[in-house]
Design a protein around this motif. Sequence first.
Motif, short mmCIF file in Angstrom:
data_model
loop_
_atom_site.label_atom_id
_atom_site.label_comp_id
_atom_site.label_asym_id
_atom_site.label_seq_id
_atom_site.Cartn_x
_atom_site.Cartn_y
_atom_site.Cartn_z
N UNK A 46 1.36 -1.35 9.82
CA UNK A 46 2.47 0.16 9.20
C UNK A 46 1.16 1.84 8.82
N UNK A 47 -0.05 0.94 7.77
CA UNK A 47 -0.89 1.91 7.11
C UNK A 47 -1.11 2.56 7.90
N UNK A 48 -2.35 1.26 9.56
CA UNK A 48 -3.11 1.70 10.47
C UNK A 48 -2.81 3.28 11.05
N UNK A 49 -1.61 2.51 11.56
CA UNK A 49 -0.82 2.90 13.11
C UNK A 49 -0.11 4.40 12.06
N UNK A 58 -12.20 0.83 3.38
CA UNK A 58 -10.49 2.17 2.02
C UNK A 58 -9.32 1.62 1.43
N UNK A 59 -9.15 0.56 3.25
CA UNK A 59 -7.65 0.70 2.60
C UNK A 59 -7.60 -0.27 1.76
N UNK A 65 -7.65 -3.10 -5.98
CA UNK A 65 -8.08 -2.39 -7.04
C UNK A 65 -6.69 -2.47 -7.60
N UNK A 66 -5.52 -1.72 -6.97
CA UNK A 66 -4.63 -2.22 -7.94
C UNK A 66 -4.12 -3.07 -8.79
N UNK A 67 -5.09 -4.83 -7.65
CA UNK A 67 -4.26 -5.71 -8.16
C UNK A 67 -6.17 -6.30 -9.74
N UNK A 68 -7.34 -6.46 -9.40
CA UNK A 68 -8.60 -6.26 -9.24
C UNK A 68 -9.41 -5.36 -9.17
N UNK A 69 -10.42 -5.53 -10.22
CA UNK A 69 -11.76 -4.82 -9.34
C UNK A 69 -12.68 -4.98 -9.03
N UNK A 73 -17.28 -1.37 -7.14
CA UNK A 73 -17.83 -0.20 -6.89
C UNK A 73 -18.71 -0.49 -5.51
N UNK A 74 -18.32 -1.17 -4.83
CA UNK A 74 -18.60 -0.79 -3.30
C UNK A 74 -18.23 -0.07 -2.47
N UNK A 75 -18.92 0.76 -1.31
CA UNK A 75 -18.29 0.79 -0.69
C UNK A 75 -18.72 -0.12 1.27
N UNK A 76 -18.11 0.26 2.11
CA UNK A 76 -18.65 -0.31 3.74
C UNK A 76 -19.90 -0.25 4.46
#
Length: 241
Positions: A46-49, A58-59, A65-69, A73-76
């Motif tokens: 749903x998000x991607x479509x 990033x999704x 992050x809403x649940x934990x961290x 500090x990571x990127x793709x």
Amino acid sequence: MSNNVLFVFEGERTEEQIITNLQKFFLTENTTVNCVYGAEIYQIYKEISNDNDLDSFNLIKERNIKKNEILKDFTREDFAEIYMFFDYDGHSTLAEDKKLEELLIFFKEETDKGKLYISYPMVESLKHICSYEDFKDLTVDCKCNIKYKNVVATSALSELINFNSYDLAIWKKLISAHLKKVNYILDNLYILPESLNSQLEIFKKQCEKYINTTSEVSVLSAFPVFLLDYYGCENLKKHIE
């Protein structure tokens, strides 16, 4: 890009138990990070479509992050590969086979958007072996809620109930059984595969032979299939034989 591997799970407990135990015997050459997406695969769709330019990492990061961290500090670029493990769970109110097919087409490359692996019907399928001799033909209803976790808890072999207790011998038997099952689903031969097949090919065969004809799935875990892709046919045989 680093050698880190990111595992993305639907659930918070069971999948991580499996990967943690599995890494005692396999995947020892990489640094891995486990995170929980915390939603069904159809919510990803749903998000991607709704946004063709949405980056899958990033999704996942935003949701996590809403649940934990863990991913804060990571990127793709910090991950060479991304693997996602979700349930087929065909009785879900959000479930739709056409959507799942589109997801398997979208998430097909671990070095890009990530690679999606599906367990049929749920992650507990890994231990749903009542008899190794009869596993080839084991199917379950997939379009109604059969309380699958309870089914597995009361019918699986006692040595398989606790994921945390698996030793190398159990892993070898489990991996071999599920990979033979893959080959049986695809080619009607209950033997170890001699070539790799995509998650989309497996799903289409599940639909053709089971889902669309009997509203069942052939019980199959995503984790042994992931190992087959990761190591390759001949190399994995050396690990399990």
